[in-house]
Design an enzyme around this catalytic site. Structure first.
Site, PDB file in Angstrom:
ATOM      1  N   TYR A 100       0.856  -1.185   0.000  1.00 49.67           N
ATOM      2  CA  TYR A 100       0.000   0.000   0.000  1.00 49.67           C
ATOM      3  C   TYR A 100       0.885   1.225   0.000  1.00 49.67           C
ATOM      4  CZ  TYR A 100      -3.148   3.620   1.708  1.00 49.67           C
ATOM      5  OH  TYR A 100      -3.867   4.771   1.848  1.00 49.67           O
ATOM      6  N   GLU A 114      -3.517   7.678  -3.921  1.00 49.63           N
ATOM      7  CA  GLU A 114      -3.401   6.366  -3.293  1.00 49.63           C
ATOM      8  C   GLU A 114      -3.131   5.294  -4.337  1.00 49.63           C
ATOM      9  OE1 GLU A 114      -6.043   4.731   0.235  1.00 49.63           O
ATOM     10  OE2 GLU A 114      -6.960   4.211  -1.671  1.00 49.63           O
TER      11      GLU A 114
END
Lengths: 398, 300
Positions: free
Chosen positions: A115, A203
């Site tokens: 991530y 993101e």
């Protein structure tokens, strides 16, 4: 402002950010053609058909399908287009799929899913980069259950995403060799993108480390800072009107800030804080607000009329509470707007009006002499109680 | 003697020749503020005249010129968003002690740069920034108003007001005045995610101000500035505090007008802020109409 994954990846391309090849598609036929092109280019039969909606959690909700061959891609596309996806981020009403992104299939054998994100961090007043080895899943859950798995660096704007910041994350993610050097370069590219494109959030989930130790961004979630729209004329083309509440878009065009809610009392207020607390006080006295609406500091008579029109597009509205404390905003301007709107729209719901501040006497006089049934209120609490009562009796009458 | 602005404050207006800048400069002069200069690049040498006060104010090309010629120590920024951050940086560069930025809609990337410059200041003469996206600062006892607040609702007195929201500041001030309580200084810190001065900074100033007996602190959803303020109050603040938080009914994920007013990732909720402030000994007003009464109930 949110954009779609495929639009984010078009921006990736401009910054040399590694990502899989892909082509957007608006119909099943376009999806087949896109798949054919990708298969010819990559020599790989496998493509991924990805629903494009402004919400995360698509995979879990069935919005991402793997297909082998162009015909299969067309079929998957047909099945996805027009369906409504309900994910963790869409709310129970879900989002309708109108656009697809056809992407080359990647060999994820032995790959790791990480991530990575960057955001404007209010606490440090800087850009913070966040990374975690637990990628591909709900990061908020990871943050709650395993906060130690979340790595953070706060970036000094004077130095940008320096290599040492990136290495700090990279070692935490246990990157080695090519993956580490590619990650360091990726961080610097994404930081340039973040600032130059005026992002408020970016993101990548998942950020993939392939089996042969290369870095590739499998997803793109890009959020722009609306305040910077004056220097990004290209954003207009990136907007997807079908992703936005039409009244909210209309309000934005009129220079108003409007958010639709579920209640039945329309609110017309100046200032964001006062607008929020107007919603709060309506609830405090047993009512339910139909919207947040901030007419801003320098609203004109015309904008006030537009604000009324927008509030009244919501059929649930059984009464309107006008709550103005004039600073830049002059009370007589508001009063004239209220009257113009009442005449033009033939107001059928009760209106309670509380005015205070600059030119208040003039404003009250204009309302009193207008011949229009607008109920005055001495303060917010009184106004809220009045409109809650009126909306209740209005709702009872049907 | 109040905080931030007072009798010795000499103000220059950046953007005085614009319509909003000019209107409010005129209003500030009418209230009693000493407005000594205007700055508009390319308009240096001209004279600006207030529409209602008829006051003549010299206009300069640069903040440095204005400071040198007039001794201005405070700047009020009314420059539109594309050039606002640069105007703030110019004022910092010119060594202006206090910069009050009214402009709404400055890109957050620009404020990152401004913040970096503010944080990097060394030495005894540091610039303090209030705002942006705020109503400004007013000290009624010194007839000094710098910003867009309606002057007539204020009265000289001993209560401090600090708030993230402009119109809620007016609301609190109006209630205090109606109850016979004047204000030492009222400050809006602005609704943007990155600003110049936070609750903690102002609480420190109010704590040390012998002419402030108590304060009203008004926050809203988003960020953690209220929690930080509450922490400071708990540890250091010696005076009574009444509080209010806007946005109890705001749904998560929806930005409520202000760029900073959004509940995201479960953070920044009104409930968490109210709990932190209550825990710190702040008496919370049940509705925004009760901010003044709540403060009054705390005074001996």
């Amino acid at each position: 402002m949110n954009i779609h994954e495929y639009q984010g990846k078009q921006i990736y391309a401009r910054y040399g950010v590694p990502h899989p090849k892909g082509i957007p598609a608006f119909s099943a036929e376009e999806a087949r053609k896109a798949a054919e092109t990708l298969i010819a280019e990559t020599g790989n039969e496998v493509v991924v058909v990805k629903a494009q909606i402004h919400a995360g959690g698509r995979g879990k909700a069935g919005g991402v399908k793997v297909a082998k061959g162009a015909a299969a891609a067309e079929e998957k596309a047909k099945a996805l287009l027009g369906t409504t996806l309900v994910t963790k981020q869409t709310g129970p009403e879900g989002k309708k799929v109108n656009r697809l992104y056809i992407e080359q299939g990647l060999n994820l054998e032995g790959a790791r899913e990480l991530y990575f994100s960057m955001l404007i961090d209010r606490e440090t007043r800087r850009v913070t980069a966040i990374a975690s080895a637990a990628g591909g899943v709900d990061i908020e859950e990871v943050a709650e259950t395993h906060p130690e798995k979340i790595l953070k660096v706060v970036l000094d704007p004077a130095v940008g995403f320096a290599a040492h910041y990136a290495r700090q994350l990279g070692f935490g993610l246990e990157l080695k060799g090519t993956a580490m050097s590619e990650f360091v370069s990726l961080c610097s590219k994404l930081y340039d993108l973040f600032l130059e494109e005026d992002c408020s959030m970016l993101e990548v989930n998942p950020l993939v480390i392939t089996g042969d130790n290369h870095v590739i961004c499998l997803d793109a979630k890009v959020n722009f800072d609306e305040n910077a729209s004056f220097r990004h004329p290209e954003w207009d083309a990136l907007r997807d009107p079908e992703e936005e509440e039409p009244t909210e878009t209309e309000a934005k065009e009129a220079g108003l800030s409007y958010v639709k809610l579920d209640g039945n009392i329309g609110c017309l207020v100046n200032g964001a804080g006062l607008a929020m607390s107007t919603m709060d006080i309506i609830q405090h006295y047993g009512g339910s607000p139909a919207n947040f609406l901030d007419v801003g500091g320098g609203a004109t008579k015309d904008q006030v009329t537009k604000a009324f029109r927008i509030i009244l597009t919501d059929p649930n509205v059984k009464g309107i509470f006008v709550n103005i404390f004039g600073g830049i905003m002059k009370c007589d301007t508001i009063a004239e707007g209220v009257i113009a709107a009442a005449k033009e729209l033939g107001l059928k719901v009760p209106v309670v009006c509380r005015l205070e501040g600059t030119n208040v006497e003039k404003g009250r006089e204009i309302l009193a002499n207008s011949g229009i049934a607008v109920m005055p209120a001495a303060n917010m609490a009184e106004g809220a109680q009045k409109i809650v009562e009126l909306a209740k009796s209005g709702a009872a009458k049907g | 003697m109040s905080i931030l602005v007072g009798k010795d404050t000499k103000v220059l207006f950046q953007g005085i020749t614009g319509s909003a800048g000019g209107f409010h400069a005129d209003q500030c002069i009418a209230y009693g503020t000493s407005v000594v200069a205007g700055v508009t690049p390319g308009r240096g040498g001209q004279t600006w005249t207030g529409a209602s006060t008829k006051k003549n104010v010299p206009v300069y090309d640069t903040v440095k010129d204005a400071v040198k010629q007039t001794g201005a120590n405070t700047s009020c920024v009314f420059v539109p968003p594309p050039a606002a951050a640069d105007s703030i940086l110019e004022a910092i560069d010119a060594g202006v002690e206090l910069v009050i930025a009214i402009t709404e809609g400055i890109p957050v990337a620009d404020m990152l740069r401004v913040r970096r410059v503010l944080d990097a200041q060394t030495g005894p003469k540091k610039t303090r920034l209030i705002g942006p996206n705020c109503p400004g600062v007013i000290t009624p006892g010194a007839a000094c108003k710098i910003g867009i607040m309606p002057g007539h609702i204020h009265r000289p007195g001993r209560i401090g007001v600090l708030s993230r929201s402009g119109t809620l500041t007016y609301e609190a001030v109006f209630q205090l005045t109606s109850l016979g309580l004047g204000q030492s200084t009222a400050v809006g810190i602005g609704g943007d995610p990155i600003n110049g001065t936070d609750f903690v900074d102002l609480l420190q100033l109010f704590n040390e101000d012998p002419e402030t007996d108590g304060v009203i602190m008004i926050g809203e959803i988003g960020g953690t500035a209220e929690e930080a303020g509450a922490e400071y109050i708990k540890k250091h603040f010696k005076k009574p505090v009444a509080g209010f938080i806007a946005g109890t009914t705001a749904p998560p994920g929806k930005r409520m007008g202000h760029a900073g007013a959004i509940i995201s990732g479960g953070k920044g909720t009104a409930a968490a802020k109210i709990a932190a402030m209550t825990e710190a000994g702040v008496k919370m007003a049940p509705t925004p109409t009760h901010m003044g009464e709540t403060l009054k109930s705390l005074l001996k």
